[in-house]
Design a protein around this motif. Structure first.
Motif, PDB file in Angstrom:
ATOM      1  N   VAL A  46      -3.322   5.876  -4.743  1.00  0.00           N
ATOM      2  CA  VAL A  46      -4.522   6.105  -5.549  1.00  0.00           C
ATOM      3  C   VAL A  46      -4.786   7.593  -5.750  1.00  0.00           C
ATOM      4  O   VAL A  46      -5.683   7.967  -6.515  1.00  0.00           O
ATOM      5  CB  VAL A  46      -5.757   5.438  -4.912  1.00  0.00           C
ATOM      6  N   ARG A 198     -12.076   3.696  -2.407  1.00  0.00           N
ATOM      7  CA  ARG A 198     -13.012   2.599  -2.680  1.00  0.00           C
ATOM      8  C   ARG A 198     -13.117   2.275  -4.167  1.00  0.00           C
ATOM      9  O   ARG A 198     -13.547   1.191  -4.542  1.00  0.00           O
ATOM     10  CB  ARG A 198     -14.409   2.940  -2.146  1.00  0.00           C
ATOM     11  N   ASN A 199     -12.758   3.209  -5.009  1.00  0.00           N
ATOM     12  CA  ASN A 199     -12.958   3.038  -6.444  1.00  0.00           C
ATOM     13  C   ASN A 199     -11.767   2.361  -7.103  1.00  0.00           C
ATOM     14  O   ASN A 199     -10.686   2.244  -6.518  1.00  0.00           O
ATOM     15  CB  ASN A 199     -13.234   4.385  -7.097  1.00  0.00           C
ATOM     16  N   SER A 200     -11.962   1.932  -8.343  1.00  0.00           N
ATOM     17  CA  SER A 200     -10.915   1.249  -9.100  1.00  0.00           C
ATOM     18  C   SER A 200      -9.873   2.253  -9.573  1.00  0.00           C
ATOM     19  O   SER A 200     -10.172   3.138 -10.381  1.00  0.00           O
ATOM     20  CB  SER A 200     -11.517   0.531 -10.303  1.00  0.00           C
ATOM     21  N   VAL A 202      -7.448   1.630 -11.510  1.00  0.00           N
ATOM     22  CA  VAL A 202      -7.213   1.394 -12.929  1.00  0.00           C
ATOM     23  C   VAL A 202      -8.204   2.195 -13.762  1.00  0.00           C
ATOM     24  O   VAL A 202      -7.847   2.853 -14.746  1.00  0.00           O
ATOM     25  CB  VAL A 202      -7.316  -0.111 -13.253  1.00  0.00           C
ATOM     26  N   SER A 203      -9.474   2.150 -13.359  1.00  0.00           N
ATOM     27  CA  SER A 203     -10.493   2.916 -14.064  1.00  0.00           C
ATOM     28  C   SER A 203     -10.223   4.412 -13.968  1.00  0.00           C
ATOM     29  O   SER A 203     -10.285   5.143 -14.965  1.00  0.00           O
ATOM     30  CB  SER A 203     -11.869   2.599 -13.480  1.00  0.00           C
TER      31      SER A 203
END
Length: 269
Positions: A46, A198-200, A202-203
């Protein structure tokens, strides 16, 4: 190997490990860093943390001066390894965070600006130094600084070539956060990596791609102006001051520049 990559908890920690040569951005170093970015993306990380082993307080000394051409070719052309590395950092579709724990010189300063975020120790400094060696910096690199720092601070850094402190870099938006050296890894984990995990992804990846496209769209210049820029740069790297700057650096002596600003205005023979 000049670069070590360790993947832990979906983060790729990429460390430059050529401290004896101040982590210069040689062709081999750039090639290995690009491969590390590719590995991080292929491994579904990520994010990437770019670090360096520090010796004598130097995080990276920038372009390997020993590899600069002396045959009249462009030292910062589109296909040179350092330029490929800058684009790879900007284009890899996950965030790259520079974690700086020492002084940053020349092309390494541009490398940090190519990253998505920068954190540094209070003792870090940043300097962009092509004028000290007589190198005509390229338009894409100058635009990194203008977009990040604004015109006046970018001029100061390029014209003077003197280091700015971490606090100054923070004030002008060159870096995101400053910490004591002993707290740097803790701040990296708590303020950056933990929220990132913790975040997406993909976003985040879509947003990073949009940042890249939008930054390119805002810096479009006409073909005529582009040719004008290249004409100035060519006269520099084909001139005597460029040769003198490299030779003086390698011979560890002050350069004796003899060129004049008006030389750029004279017609080509």
């Amino acid at each position: 190997m000049l670069v070590n990559t360790e993947i832990k908890d979906r983060i790729a920690y990429v460390e430059m490990q050529n401290a004896d040569h101040f982590n210069c951005l040689s062709e081999q170093m750039c090639t290995e860093l690009i491969a590390a970015l590719d590995e991080a993306y292929a491994s579904e990380c990520v994010g990437v943390v770019l670090k360096a082993q520090v010796k004598k307080g130097v995080w990276s000394a920038g372009h390997d001066i020993r590899e600069l051409p002396l045959d009249g070719s462009d030292p910062l052309g589109f296909d040179v390894p350092m330029e490929k590395l800058m684009r790879a950092v900007q284009d890899v579709p996950i965030p790259v965070i520079a974690c700086v724990s020492g002084t940053v010189w020349g092309g390494a300063c541009d490398l940090c600006l190519s990253c998505d975020m920068i954190i540094s120790a209070h003792t870090a400094t940043f300097a962009i130094t092509p004028a000290k060696i007589g190198i005509p910096y390229n338009a894409s690199g100058i635009l990194h600084f203008i977009n990040q720092l604004g015109m006046n601070k970018a001029r100061e850094m390029f014209f003077l070539g003197t280091p700015i402190t971490a606090d100054d870099a923070l004030n002008v938006g060159l870096i995101n956060h400053v910490a004591e050296a002993s707290d740097l890894d803790h701040m990296l984990e708590t303020k950056f990596l933990a929220p990132l995990r913790r975040n997406s992804v993909v976003s985040i990846s879509a947003i990073k791609r949009q940042f890249r496209i939008l930054s390119r769209a805002s810096t479009v210049i006409s073909a005529e102006n582009f040719e004008h820029i290249n004409a100035y740069r060519t006269r520099v790297f084909e001139g005597e001051d460029y040769q003198e700057g490299i030779k003086a650096f390698l011979e560890k002596r002050p350069p004796e520049y003899k060129g004049k600003a008006a030389d750029l205005d004279r017609p080509q023979p």
